[in-house]
Design a protein around this motif. Structure first.
Motif, mmCIF file in Angstrom:
data_model
loop_
_atom_site.group_PDB
_atom_site.id
_atom_site.type_symbol
_atom_site.label_atom_id
_atom_site.label_comp_id
_atom_site.label_asym_id
_atom_site.label_seq_id
_atom_site.Cartn_x
_atom_site.Cartn_y
_atom_site.Cartn_z
ATOM 1 N N GLY A 86 0.831 -1.209 0.000
ATOM 2 C CA GLY A 86 0.000 0.000 0.000
ATOM 3 C C GLY A 86 0.861 1.252 0.000
ATOM 4 O O GLY A 86 1.229 1.775 1.052
ATOM 5 N N ASP A 108 0.308 -2.323 -4.714
ATOM 6 C CA ASP A 108 -0.851 -1.438 -4.548
ATOM 7 C C ASP A 108 -1.754 -1.626 -5.766
ATOM 8 O O ASP A 108 -1.246 -1.690 -6.889
ATOM 9 C CB ASP A 108 -0.389 0.035 -4.453
ATOM 10 C CG ASP A 108 -1.454 0.946 -3.849
ATOM 11 O OD1 ASP A 108 -1.190 1.523 -2.767
ATOM 12 O OD2 ASP A 108 -2.552 1.065 -4.444
ATOM 13 N N VAL A 138 -2.719 -6.918 -2.266
ATOM 14 C CA VAL A 138 -1.697 -7.800 -1.694
ATOM 15 C C VAL A 138 -2.191 -9.239 -1.583
ATOM 16 O O VAL A 138 -1.434 -10.193 -1.833
ATOM 17 C CB VAL A 138 -1.200 -7.260 -0.322
ATOM 18 C CG1 VAL A 138 -2.304 -7.230 0.718
ATOM 19 C CG2 VAL A 138 -0.019 -8.062 0.166
ATOM 20 N N GLU A 139 -3.459 -9.403 -1.248
ATOM 21 C CA GLU A 139 -3.992 -10.758 -1.045
ATOM 22 C C GLU A 139 -4.011 -11.574 -2.340
ATOM 23 O O GLU A 139 -4.127 -12.795 -2.298
ATOM 24 C CB GLU A 139 -5.396 -10.697 -0.418
ATOM 25 C CG GLU A 139 -6.474 -9.983 -1.228
ATOM 26 C CD GLU A 139 -6.563 -8.478 -0.948
ATOM 27 O OE1 GLU A 139 -5.522 -7.864 -0.621
ATOM 28 O OE2 GLU A 139 -7.664 -7.922 -1.084
ATOM 29 N N SER A 156 1.482 0.161 6.196
ATOM 30 C CA SER A 156 0.973 1.289 6.975
ATOM 31 C C SER A 156 -0.423 1.678 6.499
ATOM 32 O O SER A 156 -0.602 2.072 5.344
ATOM 33 C CB SER A 156 1.949 2.467 6.827
ATOM 34 O OG SER A 156 1.399 3.632 7.363
#
Ligand SMILES: C[S@@+](CC[C@H](N)C(=O)[O-])C[C@H]1O[C@@H](n2cnc3c(N)ncnc32)[C@H](O)[C@@H]1O
Length: 313
Positions: A86, A108, A138-139, A156
């Motif tokens: 991210g 991202d 990301v998953e 973050s």
């Protein structure tokens, strides 16, 4: 409460908690009509709302602490590998004092986030730092070859976008695929033996276990209105380094992404904006992922964002 100001927020805080959802609706109705200038997490350039967000005291504090830890950890290393889950507007990397050669992987789903991080690294003159960008959630990329030998991983204010503590909890709520735990385990396995893993998240439990309704409304109010909006309104009232444009963007964020969060208390579970955990639940999840917690603390005076310093051992 007829305007968006610190004094109206203080009047709101004095309303008994059970009456605050109604008081907030009345407050929002009293504000002059205004459309948000863009969707949240959709634009990251100069002049965007996100650019204003990363200049708020809330975000400056956590970026500053992360950057100092990253700088210290990578100092003197050559050929280091770092990964950010991210990227946002890449502001974190303007606070870090890096030296190459090294590789920064950014994951991202918004292409502009990759461009922004790349631009920050280029502006710092780091010609020997390669930026690899995976334009994905990301998953969806837990099997990609980037997950190895990572000296630093930063996640973050991002993992709260992924619903459910783990895949089993997701399934119980009709959602497929990995949850937070599976991402954390992937990071654990990819960290170098002395690798540094930094996580920042709000201290609020509003994940899939909390159904739509009054409890969720109370949790969203606590996070977005009592703490986040309070801090932003304080910035608007007191920050000497802000001009009118920045203050107007902070006001827009306060209104559309803090006060209006209340609307998410009643949407179907899969359409929520955020799926947060509180500090206790994050700590339990890190333990399940095999991660060691070296330090954790709030990063702001509102006790909104919590920062976890993690490692393999
Ligand atoms: C609130 S921003 C945080 C950005 C940055 N980490 C920071 O601290 O300023 C969340 C970022 O995560 C990205 N994001 C949202 N869902 C994601 C997902 N499932 N996987 C990876 N990134 C995601 C958004 O596009 C956005 O850039």
């Amino acid at each position: 409460m007829t305007d968006l100001s610190l004094s109206s927020w203080r009047v709101f805080l004095a309303v008994p908690r059970a009456q605050q959802p109604d008081a907030l609706r009345t407050w929002l109705d009293a504000l002059p009509p205004e459309q948000p200038k863009e969707a949240w997490n959709a634009a990251f350039g100069e002049g965007s709302l996100f650019d204003a967000w990363t200049r708020s005291s809330l975000v400056q504090a956590l970026h500053g602490q992360n950057a100092r830890a990253i700088t210290a950890h990578l100092q003197g290393r050559t050929g280091w590998r770092a990964l950010e889950i991210g990227g946002g507007d890449g502001r974190l990397w303007t606070h870090a004092d890096l030296a190459g050669p090294g590789t920064l992987v950014v994951i991202d789903p918004v292409a502009e986030a990759g461009e922004r991080v790349r631009a920050r690294i280029a502006a710092a003159g780091l010609t020997d730092v390669a930026v690899e960008f995976l334009c994905a959630r990301v998953e969806d990329v837990l099997d990609e070859p980037v997950w190895h030998d990572l000296d630093v991983v930063v996640c973050s204010l991002t993992l709260h976008h992924l619903a459910g503590a783990d895949a089993a909890e997701r399934l119980a709520h009709g959602l497929l695929g990995p949850g937070k735990l599976e991402v954390l385990r992937t990071v654990h396995d990819a960290l170098a033996a002395d690798g540094l893993f930094l996580v920042n998240e709000a201290d609020i439990h509003c994940d899939v276990q909390i159904p739509p309704g009054p409890l969720l409304a109370e949790r969203l109010l606590d996070s977005y209105v009592r703490r986040c909006a309070g801090s932003l309104l304080h910035d608007i009232a007191t920050r000497a380094d802000a001009d009118d444009d920045l203050r107007a963007r902070w006001a827009s964020i306060t209104r559309h992404w803090c006060l209006e969060q209340l609307a998410y208390a009643d949407v179907p579970l899969a359409e929520r904006d955020v799926y947060e955990l509180d500090v206790t639940r994050w700590l339990a999840l890190f333990a399940r992922a095999g991660l060691q917690v070296h330090d954790h603390a709030f990063t702001d005076a509102s006790n909104l964002f919590h920062r976890y310093v993690l490692g393999r051992s």
